[in-house]
Design a protein around this motif. Structure first.
Motif: not given
Length: 270
Positions: A92-115
């Protein structure tokens, strides 16, 4: 009689409101329960779905054989293995990554997401699985620049929209715009700039690919930014089990092995 009819209408309206509230509460409880049961669903399905870019080397990208690979990809695969399930990546493109998680397209993100605090308000994070500090990189034979402060008035190659460019401005450098670390290093080697303030992991990746490149780190910031695997809020037991897997990987040396493969050294959080 009119009063009785009005009272009946009032009771009816009140009942409808209560029913709506009850329905909303039930939906909220069901949503919460759904997230709490995510681990059980992952185990039952035998699959952990993972959102990632696939265009961000050395963390997540496609190799010459067009196979998805990278540091984050291997970490996520090992985590899934230790959970006893298969890792399934959804690019998924970075711009849509969080929205994809919100929409339950995947269970988690592994993409160097800063805390970061703003993200922690809305999402769950694993324990940090990697940290990186800002470093000052100069040509190997440059003995004049030894600290960030020494870059004042000197030329610094920077991606102009990055946090590192802001840091370079803080030290009053003369910014020279580039597209990435490789271009910064090329300008340093050719002596067209004096240095670059950049991500330590980018430097390690560059040196891994070009071990003879005449560049070196002369200073490193004290504070490091941490990244974590990201989940929807209230993912509960899934986050706990992922944290356990990450801890076990560091303890038995698996993490160090993956890290050294991609960066030439152990970059585990200290």
């Amino acid at each position: 009689m009119k009063k009785s009819v009005a009272f009946l209408f009032f009771l009816l309206a009140f009942t409808v409101v209560l029913a709506a509230c009850g329905s909303n509460d039930k939906e909220t409880n069901n949503a919460s329960k759904s997230d709490q049961d995510l681990y059980e669903k992952v185990k039952e399905d035998g699959v952990l779905t993972i959102g990632t870019e696939g265009t961000y080397p050395p963390f997540t990208f496609h190799d010459d054989a067009n196979k998805l690979t990278g540091f984050d990809v291997e970490i996520a695969q090992e985590v899934a293995k230790r959970l006893g399930v298969k890792a399934e990546f959804k690019e998924t493109q970075w711009d849509g990554m969080f929205a994809g998680l919100d929409a339950k397209r995947f269970d988690m993100i592994a993409n160097q997401v800063g805390i970061r605090p703003d993200r922690e308000e809305k999402y769950d994070f694993s324990d940090p699985y990697i940290e990186s500090a800002a470093v000052l990189v100069v040509r190997e034979d440059n003995n004049d620049v030894k600290s960030f402060e020494d870059m004042k008035g000197k030329k610094s190659a920077q991606s102009l929209t990055s946090n590192y460019a802001d840091l370079a401005k803080k030290y009053e450098t003369e910014l020279v715009g580039v597209e990435g670390f490789t271009q910064s290093a090329e300008l340093i080697v050719s002596k067209r700039v004096d240095g670059t303030i950049n991500d330590k992991l980018s430097f390690l990746d560059y040196k891994k690919q070009r071990p003879n490149a005449p560049v070196k780190i002369v200073d490193e910031a004290e504070d490091a930014s941490a990244s974590g695997l990201m989940f929807r809020k209230d993912s509960g037991k899934l986050v706990e089990e992922v944290n356990k897997a990450l801890a076990d990987m560091q303890e038995d040396g698996t993490y160090a092995k993956i890290s050294e493969k991609w960066f030439g050294e152990d970059v585990s959080p200290k």
